[in-house]
Design a protein around this motif. Structure first.
Motif, PDB file in Angstrom:
ATOM      1  N   GLU A 299       0.769  -1.268   0.030  1.00  0.00           N
ATOM      2  CA  GLU A 299      -0.010   0.111   0.087  1.00  0.00           C
ATOM      3  C   GLU A 299       0.788   1.339   0.191  1.00  0.00           C
ATOM      4  O   GLU A 299       2.012   1.202   0.593  1.00  0.00           O
ATOM      5  CB  GLU A 299      -0.986  -0.030   1.314  1.00  0.00           C
ATOM      6  N   LEU A 300       0.460   2.329  -0.769  1.00  0.00           N
ATOM      7  CA  LEU A 300       0.954   3.720  -0.551  1.00  0.00           C
ATOM      8  C   LEU A 300       0.007   4.585   0.130  1.00  0.00           C
ATOM      9  O   LEU A 300      -1.043   4.636  -0.113  1.00  0.00           O
ATOM     10  CB  LEU A 300       1.329   4.128  -2.291  1.00  0.00           C
ATOM     11  N   ILE A 301       0.504   5.498   1.098  1.00  0.00           N
ATOM     12  CA  ILE A 301      -0.218   6.399   1.596  1.00  0.00           C
ATOM     13  C   ILE A 301       0.582   7.652   1.344  1.00  0.00           C
ATOM     14  O   ILE A 301       1.878   7.736   1.603  1.00  0.00           O
ATOM     15  CB  ILE A 301      -0.250   6.376   3.158  1.00  0.00           C
ATOM     16  N   MET A 302      -0.142   8.679   0.468  1.00  0.00           N
ATOM     17  CA  MET A 302       0.587   9.833  -0.229  1.00  0.00           C
ATOM     18  C   MET A 302      -0.141  11.225   0.279  1.00  0.00           C
ATOM     19  O   MET A 302      -1.672  10.859   0.381  1.00  0.00           O
ATOM     20  CB  MET A 302       0.623   9.510  -1.634  1.00  0.00           C
ATOM     21  N   GLU A 303       0.421  11.978   0.671  1.00  0.00           N
ATOM     22  CA  GLU A 303      -0.119  13.398   0.774  1.00  0.00           C
ATOM     23  C   GLU A 303      -0.096  14.287  -0.604  1.00  0.00           C
ATOM     24  O   GLU A 303       1.020  14.104  -1.201  1.00  0.00           O
ATOM     25  CB  GLU A 303       0.478  14.138   1.803  1.00  0.00           C
ATOM     26  N   TYR A 304      -1.105  14.828  -0.953  1.00  0.00           N
ATOM     27  CA  TYR A 304      -0.860  15.661  -2.204  1.00  0.00           C
ATOM     28  C   TYR A 304      -1.930  17.105  -1.968  1.00  0.00           C
ATOM     29  O   TYR A 304      -2.632  17.074  -1.114  1.00  0.00           O
ATOM     30  CB  TYR A 304      -1.707  14.836  -3.203  1.00  0.00           C
ATOM     31  N   ALA A 305      -1.602  17.910  -2.585  1.00  0.00           N
ATOM     32  CA  ALA A 305      -1.999  19.285  -2.463  1.00  0.00           C
ATOM     33  C   ALA A 305      -3.162  19.505  -3.487  1.00  0.00           C
ATOM     34  O   ALA A 305      -3.172  18.860  -5.003  1.00  0.00           O
ATOM     35  CB  ALA A 305      -0.842  20.412  -3.052  1.00  0.00           C
ATOM     36  N   LEU A 306      -4.287  20.188  -2.973  1.00  0.00           N
ATOM     37  CA  LEU A 306      -5.471  20.203  -3.932  1.00  0.00           C
ATOM     38  C   LEU A 306      -5.429  21.602  -4.594  1.00  0.00           C
ATOM     39  O   LEU A 306      -4.403  22.498  -4.219  1.00  0.00           O
ATOM     40  CB  LEU A 306      -6.796  20.499  -2.955  1.00  0.00           C
ATOM     41  N   PRO A 307      -6.023  21.557  -5.866  1.00  0.00           N
ATOM     42  CA  PRO A 307      -5.789  22.884  -6.637  1.00  0.00           C
ATOM     43  C   PRO A 307      -6.782  23.919  -5.864  1.00  0.00           C
ATOM     44  O   PRO A 307      -7.567  23.442  -5.102  1.00  0.00           O
ATOM     45  CB  PRO A 307      -6.577  22.547  -7.993  1.00  0.00           C
ATOM     46  N   PRO A 308      -6.550  25.054  -6.229  1.00  0.00           N
ATOM     47  CA  PRO A 308      -7.095  26.280  -5.477  1.00  0.00           C
ATOM     48  C   PRO A 308      -8.578  26.351  -5.411  1.00  0.00           C
ATOM     49  O   PRO A 308      -9.425  26.389  -4.388  1.00  0.00           O
ATOM     50  CB  PRO A 308      -6.935  27.425  -6.208  1.00  0.00           C
ATOM     51  N   ALA A 309      -9.441  25.740  -6.168  1.00  0.00           N
ATOM     52  CA  ALA A 309     -10.970  25.504  -6.549  1.00  0.00           C
ATOM     53  C   ALA A 309     -11.232  24.425  -5.376  1.00  0.00           C
ATOM     54  O   ALA A 309     -12.499  24.490  -4.970  1.00  0.00           O
ATOM     55  CB  ALA A 309     -11.313  25.154  -7.955  1.00  0.00           C
ATOM     56  N   LEU A 310     -10.613  23.649  -4.814  1.00  0.00           N
ATOM     57  CA  LEU A 310     -11.159  22.664  -3.785  1.00  0.00           C
ATOM     58  C   LEU A 310     -10.699  23.107  -2.600  1.00  0.00           C
ATOM     59  O   LEU A 310     -10.935  22.332  -1.534  1.00  0.00           O
ATOM     60  CB  LEU A 310     -10.348  21.116  -4.224  1.00  0.00           C
ATOM     61  N   ARG A 311      -9.777  23.999  -2.452  1.00  0.00           N
ATOM     62  CA  ARG A 311      -9.521  24.486  -1.041  1.00  0.00           C
ATOM     63  C   ARG A 311     -10.647  24.933  -0.282  1.00  0.00           C
ATOM     64  O   ARG A 311     -11.556  26.022  -0.829  1.00  0.00           O
ATOM     65  CB  ARG A 311      -8.283  25.361  -1.010  1.00  0.00           C
ATOM     66  N   ASP A 312     -10.790  24.628   1.035  1.00  0.00           N
ATOM     67  CA  ASP A 312     -11.628  25.713   1.968  1.00  0.00           C
ATOM     68  C   ASP A 312     -11.111  27.176   2.100  1.00  0.00           C
ATOM     69  O   ASP A 312      -9.991  27.350   1.784  1.00  0.00           O
ATOM     70  CB  ASP A 312     -12.281  24.857   3.089  1.00  0.00           C
ATOM     71  N   GLU A 313     -11.898  27.839   3.367  1.00  0.00           N
ATOM     72  CA  GLU A 313     -11.256  28.971   3.433  1.00  0.00           C
ATOM     73  C   GLU A 313     -10.038  28.863   4.204  1.00  0.00           C
ATOM     74  O   GLU A 313      -9.225  29.753   4.060  1.00  0.00           O
ATOM     75  CB  GLU A 313     -12.385  29.629   4.358  1.00  0.00           C
ATOM     76  N   ARG A 314      -9.881  27.976   4.978  1.00  0.00           N
ATOM     77  CA  ARG A 314      -8.732  28.011   6.146  1.00  0.00           C
ATOM     78  C   ARG A 314      -7.525  27.218   5.152  1.00  0.00           C
ATOM     79  O   ARG A 314      -6.472  27.862   5.373  1.00  0.00           O
ATOM     80  CB  ARG A 314      -9.113  26.918   7.157  1.00  0.00           C
ATOM     81  N   GLY A 315      -7.850  26.520   4.246  1.00  0.00           N
ATOM     82  CA  GLY A 315      -6.728  26.232   3.231  1.00  0.00           C
ATOM     83  C   GLY A 315      -6.288  27.103   2.201  1.00  0.00           C
ATOM     84  O   GLY A 315      -5.073  27.363   2.009  1.00  0.00           O
TER      85      GLY A 315
END
Length: 285
Positions: free
Chosen positions: A195-211
């Motif tokens: 298994e792989l556990i990977m962290e990835y960054a969301l594009p701006p449109a999917l970020r919430d206010e805090r992100g």
């Protein structure tokens, strides 16, 4: 990336894990009891930033990010180890401290994969702190730009015929899409059950206010120190890329959902944000 750049990222993550136990209130999301020692003489300087400005969206956001992702990953490792998994690969290990504090060491072989210069630096910090690398830990020096990851792992004693958990946290956003895909292509060559556990960054449109608030501060600062964020994925996009390289996305996990809900009922500044997500993927053959 140059050694001092890698070091900066690793230092910030380790400092946030250490500061969580000092600055934030219980319940603790994750207990990294070694990070402060590893930081050595710089520990108080780094933790001091969190003491003085701990409510700032970037510092509190970093503490939430690094503790939640570590909690999720090490909980999954514990589940897999109970079912007989014996190999844990940490890609871009930086100042990860799992091998120096976990009761699983010995039952699980740990392979820390990172740039040779970063590993020399880390070993110097370990020596200065009087921390001995345990039996069951192997450093696998790999320059991701020029070296073959599988060859580096095999040279360190990794057995590609047995399944492993591969963690890849806090790294992919600094790489191009092509480099991410190349890593997937290597992981697909590992044994079924891996298994792989990977962290990835969301594009701006999917970020919430805090992100979005975190990104507005942190991304320009990262670019200024020579570490721009280069890749952003929607969950659907990443699932397709994983599938193209022999990996099946099992789940995509929001930070809010990566730990028990009770751990987000807090009296301090830690709040979940949608800036990055975790994916758990499985090798399919």
């Amino acid at each position: 990336m140059h050694e001092e750049q890698l070091s900066q990222t690793a230092l910030m993550a380790a400092a946030a894990r250490a500061a969580h136990l000092v600055v934030d209130q219980e319940p603790f999301i994750f207990r990294d009891t070694v990070a402060a020692s590893l930081l050595g003489e710089r520990a108080e300087e780094f933790i001091g930033y969190h003491r003085a400005h701990g409510d700032h969206v970037v510092l509190s956001g970093t503490r939430a990010q690094v503790t939640a992702r570590s909690h999720y990953t090490e909980r999954r490792l514990a589940d897999l180890a109970r079912d007989g998994l014996e190999q844990y690969v940490i890609l871009g290990a930086g100042l990860d401290t799992f091998a120096y504090r976990s009761g699983m060491i010995g039952r699980v072989e740990v392979f820390e994969v990172d740039h040779p210069a970063t590993q020399r630096w880390k070993r110097g910090l370990l020596d200065a702190a009087g921390i001995t690398a345990p039996d069951g830990l192997t450093f696998a020096p790999v320059d991701f730009e020029t070296d073959d990851l599988m060859a580096g792992l095999s040279a360190a004693g990794f057995d590609p015929s047995r399944p492993a958990l591969v963690s890849w946290l806090g790294v992919s956003m600094y790489l191009t899409r092509e480099a991410v895909a190349a890593t997937f292509a290597t992981i697909r060559r590992l044994a079924p059950g891996t298994e792989l556990i990977m962290e990835y960054a969301l594009p701006p449109a999917l970020r919430d206010e805090r992100g979005s608030a975190y990104a507005d501060f942190a991304l320009p600062a990262a670019a200024e120190r020579g570490e721009p964020w280069l890749s952003f994925f929607t969950p659907e996009d990443l699932s397709v890329l994983l599938d193209q390289h022999g990996l099946a996305a099992v789940e995509h996990v929001r930070q809010a959902d990566s730990i028990d809900t009770a751990l987000w009922r807090r009296s301090d500044a830690l709040r979940p944000a949608d800036l990055c997500r975790l994916t758990r993927a499985a090798v399919h053959h």
